[in-house]
Design a protein around this motif. Structure first.
Motif, PDB file in Angstrom:
ATOM      1  N   PRO A  18      34.916  40.182   8.325  1.00 14.21           N
ATOM      2  CA  PRO A  18      36.029  40.199   7.360  1.00 14.21           C
ATOM      3  C   PRO A  18      35.596  39.782   5.951  1.00 14.21           C
ATOM      4  O   PRO A  18      36.016  40.388   4.959  1.00 14.21           O
ATOM      5  CB  PRO A  18      37.034  39.207   7.949  1.00 14.21           C
ATOM      6  N   SER A 145      48.261  49.513   8.377  1.00 13.19           N
ATOM      7  CA  SER A 145      47.338  48.574   9.012  1.00 13.19           C
ATOM      8  C   SER A 145      45.915  48.861   8.549  1.00 13.19           C
ATOM      9  O   SER A 145      45.177  47.944   8.160  1.00 13.19           O
ATOM     10  CB  SER A 145      47.424  48.706  10.539  1.00 13.19           C
ATOM     11  N   GLU A 149      43.418  46.528   6.079  1.00 16.67           N
ATOM     12  CA  GLU A 149      42.221  45.978   6.701  1.00 16.67           C
ATOM     13  C   GLU A 149      40.932  46.523   6.102  1.00 16.67           C
ATOM     14  O   GLU A 149      39.867  45.930   6.274  1.00 16.67           O
ATOM     15  CB  GLU A 149      42.270  46.258   8.208  1.00 16.67           C
ATOM     16  N   SER A 217      38.941  50.481  11.642  1.00 13.11           N
ATOM     17  CA  SER A 217      38.989  49.174  10.984  1.00 13.11           C
ATOM     18  C   SER A 217      38.028  48.209  11.673  1.00 13.11           C
ATOM     19  O   SER A 217      38.176  47.943  12.874  1.00 13.11           O
ATOM     20  CB  SER A 217      40.411  48.606  11.050  1.00 13.11           C
ATOM     21  N   ARG A 219      37.933  45.112  11.356  1.00 12.45           N
ATOM     22  CA  ARG A 219      38.703  43.935  11.782  1.00 12.45           C
ATOM     23  C   ARG A 219      39.323  44.178  13.161  1.00 12.45           C
ATOM     24  O   ARG A 219      39.344  43.283  14.011  1.00 12.45           O
ATOM     25  CB  ARG A 219      39.781  43.626  10.746  1.00 12.45           C
ATOM     26  N   VAL A 405      46.053  40.505  13.094  1.00 14.78           N
ATOM     27  CA  VAL A 405      45.518  41.857  13.240  1.00 14.78           C
ATOM     28  C   VAL A 405      45.901  42.479  14.579  1.00 14.78           C
ATOM     29  O   VAL A 405      46.147  43.693  14.660  1.00 14.78           O
ATOM     30  CB  VAL A 405      43.978  41.845  13.055  1.00 14.78           C
TER      31      VAL A 405
END
Length: 506
Positions: A18, A145, A149, A217, A219, A405
């Motif tokens: 991240p 989302s 992210e 993503s 994450r 998340v």
């Protein structure tokens, strides 16, 4: 560069993934990402704009010869499809990943809309409208989302707000298209409406190739046991940026997040997160989403009625008023959005909500006094919704960044579904007010009081959203998503200041 290492157990890892994403400079990758994913808002603007325009055309015997009730039902089914699609695909986006879903949902929309253009009966038309709505609704949960992210923390506010504002670019395109495609003097009446429904899919197909270059993503990968994949995703993004001669700053090891692998999150656990652990944030999310949804549905879906019934504008001339209104809505998020990152979320959300509410109340008073004509009324609305559009876009930003998340897409979909349900009451309510204020046979204005009070009431509701933002808002500007809402699987996160009003255990 491996930045994910085992921690205090076989199922526990410490990762800088991240932090690596948040320290990236703005790059070609980010432009490609917002173009490929942000197209959803443009498509929805086109859909809503053209759907309202073709309603009258579809009542002709040369087309599907639908009744007024069926035309109205088709709009309701599209919105219902958005809600169902958001709820179903939102859950799948949290379970299966963002990338799989934003490809599937776009494909669903493209196919459903193409089939709508081939409609041969009432039931087929209604069914395909519902499915097209499902595609767009599912897109919202997946793309917001993914965008949050993949976007560096310092840019997240302005990017999310600008993307949501592009809905109005779609509305402008729809307004221009209907002048050509729905003019029976230029295109046969049973052909024009079918071509107009293909406009969105054509744009979607043009963007489709870009989506295959948007990665999952990292994450999401990190919190779903795909550590190596998360590392590889970030490595690829960093390599592309460094290939252009850009030197990336080092990553502070103190920004690592420690993740313990957990099983899938049940729907009951999702509801616990929303309505127990983060109850204050859910009050904030619902307050912002419901108030902006009611305001926009009240004004935009009765815009033409007000111009025609109160100001005597010809139906064929409404376009000339809707276009600048949509342009003002587009400019607001593009020009104001950056201040949500610099001045701050809480201050700017409260300011935009309350300012637009006060201006709307003032326009209601001027309307009551008969001090406005079609032009001045539209100018006022352009000013009001220049601000209100940024406010409404900030509601989507808020919902998409303040939950963990593992449940982010589902949180977006649940809040969206509830807000849509409340917002859907505004058009029939204001339609009823207008019908009682104007003699439908002579078009004589009987009283301006009911509609003026409707404006003031909408202003009060919007002002309430601003107050909720001030007292319940989250100062998320410039912060990592993991600092705002630690993953449910996190055992250690940096720089997280617990909110004393929130429950820390689920």
């Amino acid at each position: 560069m491996s930045t994910t290492t085992p921690a205090s157990g076989a199922d526990v890892v410490r990762s800088l993934v991240p932090a690596r994403m948040d320290r990236l400079p703005w790059s070609t990758f980010h432009w490609r990402m917002i173009i490929a994913l942000g197209i959803t808002w443009i498509l929805d603007g086109i859909e809503i704009g053209l759907a309202s325009a073709i309603g009258d055309v579809l009542r002709h015997k040369e087309t599907l010869e639908l009744s007024t009730q069926v035309v109205t039902l088709s709009g309701g089914l599209y919105l219902l499809g958005e809600v169902v699609g958001a709820l179903y695909f939102g859950r799948q986006a949290d379970r299966l990943g963002r990338r799989k879903l934003f490809i599937v949902t776009l494909a669903l929309y493209l196919v459903a809309n193409a089939l709508t253009a081939l409609s041969f009966s009432t039931w087929f038309f209604l069914a395909t409208r519902f499915v097209a709505g499902m595609g767009i609704g599912g897109e919202y949960a997946a793309i917001h989302s993914a965008i949050d992210e993949l976007t560096p923390a310092r840019y997240r506010g302005r990017v999310d707000i600008a993307i949501a504002g592009t809905y109005w670019a779609g509305a402008m395109m729809a307004a221009v298209a209907q002048m050509v495609l729905l003019d029976p003097n230029l295109i046969p009446i049973d052909i024009g409406w079918r071509i107009s429904l293909v406009l969105g899919p054509v744009i979607g197909l043009m963007i489709w190739p870009l989506r295959k270059y948007i990665p999952e993503s990292p994450r999401w990968q990190l919190t779903h046991g795909q550590m190596a994949e998360a590392e590889a995703t970030v490595d690829k993004i960093e390599a592309d940026i460094q290939a252009k001669g850009i030197v990336l700053p080092p990553v502070d090891p103190g920004h690592a997040v420690v993740i313990r692998q957990k099983g899938s999150v049940s729907y009951w656990q999702v509801l616990q997160v929303l309505f127990q652990k983060y109850l204050r944030r859910t009050i904030l999310s619902l307050g912002l989403m419901i108030t902006q949804s009611f305001l926009y549905n009240a004004i935009f879906f009765t815009f033409a009625l007000i111009l025609v019934d109160f100001y005597g504008v010809k139906q064929s001339s409404v376009f000339y008023y809707i276009f600048p209104f949509a342009f003002g809505n587009l400019l607001g998020p593009l020009l104001i959005g950056r201040f949500f990152d610099t001045i701050g979320r809480r201050k700017m959300i409260s300011l935009t909500y309350c300012t637009s509410a006060v201006l709307l109340a003032g326009s209601g008073w001027l309307f009551y006094k008969g001090a406005l004509d079609a032009t001045t009324q539209t100018v006022l609305w352009c000013i009001i919704f220049f601000i209100a559009s940024a406010a409404a876009s900030s509601a989507y930003l808020t919902v998409s960044e303040i939950y963990p998340v593992e449940v982010r897409a589902q949180a977006i979909s649940i809040i969206f579904a509830i807000a849509q349900s409340f917002g859907a009451t505004a058009p029939p309510l204001f339609g009823y007010i207008i019908s009682r204020a104007v003699n439908q046979e002579t078009h004589e204005v009987l009283s301006r009081v009911p509609l003026a009070l409707g404006y003031v009431g909408s202003a009060v509701i919007m002002f309430g959203g601003g107050l909720i933002a001030w007292f319940f808002g989250v100062d998320a500007e410039g912060k990592s998503l993991e600092d705002i809402a630690p993953p449910l699987s996190a055992t250690e996160t940096p720089h997280v200041t617990p909110d004393p009003h929130e429950i820390t255990q689920t």
